[in-house]
Design an enzyme around this catalytic site. Sequence first.
Site, mmCIF file in Angstrom:
data_model
loop_
_atom_site.group_PDB
_atom_site.id
_atom_site.type_symbol
_atom_site.label_atom_id
_atom_site.label_comp_id
_atom_site.label_asym_id
_atom_site.label_seq_id
_atom_site.Cartn_x
_atom_site.Cartn_y
_atom_site.Cartn_z
ATOM 1 C CE LYS A 118 -6.212 -0.989 4.963
ATOM 2 N NZ LYS A 118 -7.518 -1.252 4.303
ATOM 3 C CG HIS A 122 -5.803 -8.913 1.443
ATOM 4 N ND1 HIS A 122 -5.998 -9.321 0.133
ATOM 5 C CD2 HIS A 122 -5.686 -7.555 1.382
ATOM 6 C CE1 HIS A 122 -5.996 -8.281 -0.665
ATOM 7 N NE2 HIS A 122 -5.809 -7.195 0.070
ATOM 8 C CG HIS A 176 -4.620 0.879 -3.780
ATOM 9 N ND1 HIS A 176 -3.916 0.551 -2.642
ATOM 10 C CD2 HIS A 176 -5.700 0.052 -3.784
ATOM 11 C CE1 HIS A 176 -4.542 -0.408 -1.978
ATOM 12 N NE2 HIS A 176 -5.619 -0.737 -2.665
ATOM 13 N NE ARG A 229 -2.834 -3.639 -1.255
ATOM 14 C CZ ARG A 229 -2.357 -4.459 -0.313
ATOM 15 N NH1 ARG A 229 -1.059 -4.642 -0.193
ATOM 16 N NH2 ARG A 229 -3.178 -5.101 0.501
ATOM 17 C CE1 TYR A 254 -6.190 -7.330 -6.729
ATOM 18 C CE2 TYR A 254 -6.315 -8.461 -4.626
ATOM 19 C CZ TYR A 254 -6.070 -7.322 -5.350
ATOM 20 O OH TYR A 254 -5.718 -6.159 -4.709
ATOM 21 N NE ARG A 285 -3.496 -2.263 2.864
ATOM 22 C CZ ARG A 285 -3.190 -3.400 3.475
ATOM 23 N NH1 ARG A 285 -1.975 -3.554 3.999
ATOM 24 N NH2 ARG A 285 -4.075 -4.381 3.578
#
Length: 341
Positions: free
Chosen positions: A193, A287, A261, A264, A296, A169
């Site tokens: 995150k 994730h 982004h 990514r 995806y 990110r």
Amino acid sequence: MTGGVPSLGFACQPDAAEALERWGRWLEHERGASTHTLRSYRADLAGFLAFVAEHRGRPPGLNDLGALDLGAFRAWLAARAADGAGAATRSRGVSGVRSFFRWADRSGLLHNPAIALLTAPKAQRPLPRPLAADDAALLLEEAAAVPEAPWIGLRDRALFTLLYGCGLRISEAIGLNRSDLPAGAASVRVLGKGGKQRDVPVLPAVREAVAAYLAAVPWGGGRAAPLFVGAKGDRLSPDVARRQMRHLRALLGLPDSTTPHALRHSFATHLLGGGADLRAIQDLLGHASLSTTQRYTDVDAEHLLSVYETAHPRARRQGHQTVRSVCDALPPRLRNQESER
């Protein structure tokens, strides 16, 4: 609230305002919420309280918030929809309001059973929009063409190569310090995150681009210095990176969906098209849920079928290692087995 998040005024009584500030500190320090999440949640709570204050005729206190029924929450969502807020925005608003009420309940400040009955609007998440393989390669080759200062061009090339080669990110990339990616490092440790760390293999193409930038940047610094800096030597702003990308895509005639982004997204899509295991991609992207990574697999088949045989466009450039090497560097449990392909 701390952490550089601007303070927003709340239309509420002092007891509720104090509780909101405590909740914000809890989100930041105990839950590791990002600055973006803190800012968004505060804005959502400010809007919710303004709605309650308007319809009750006075700023609410904790007792007032505890007395709200399900109809009041639904009326707020209806008002948001009438103002043009989409399902995703309203769903995030519900998450923020619910987070505060649950925290306040656990803290013994108020109890409102109605919040548990409030359902968030179902937001249809858009599919990722990756770059075509050739466009991604072109962008990295020409990334140094925009800035007037050569070292800034090398910085942009290094940053965009890192985003595409490691799937970071933009916030993760500009948050790196020099110690996070020492010369010759085989992997980079990323703080993602929720304060979760992960190690991502680093391709030679990434190491070369970063080394060229560091050799040219006029700003020194020790191991704790930011890896990517702006024109004055401070840590690079994500807004500056996005602006540089806008200039570059205009120069190259690339679509507006070409953003930091998107690199990514391209990393993940091109790896998947090259046969990488979905759980390996999940680990590389950081994730928390496999369902997020599974988006995806729904990307237009045009993107997947146009991917080269070995998994990554950088493989076509002489002297560059393929992204399959990223997969090879993963623990065996994360790699696809031939019998599974």
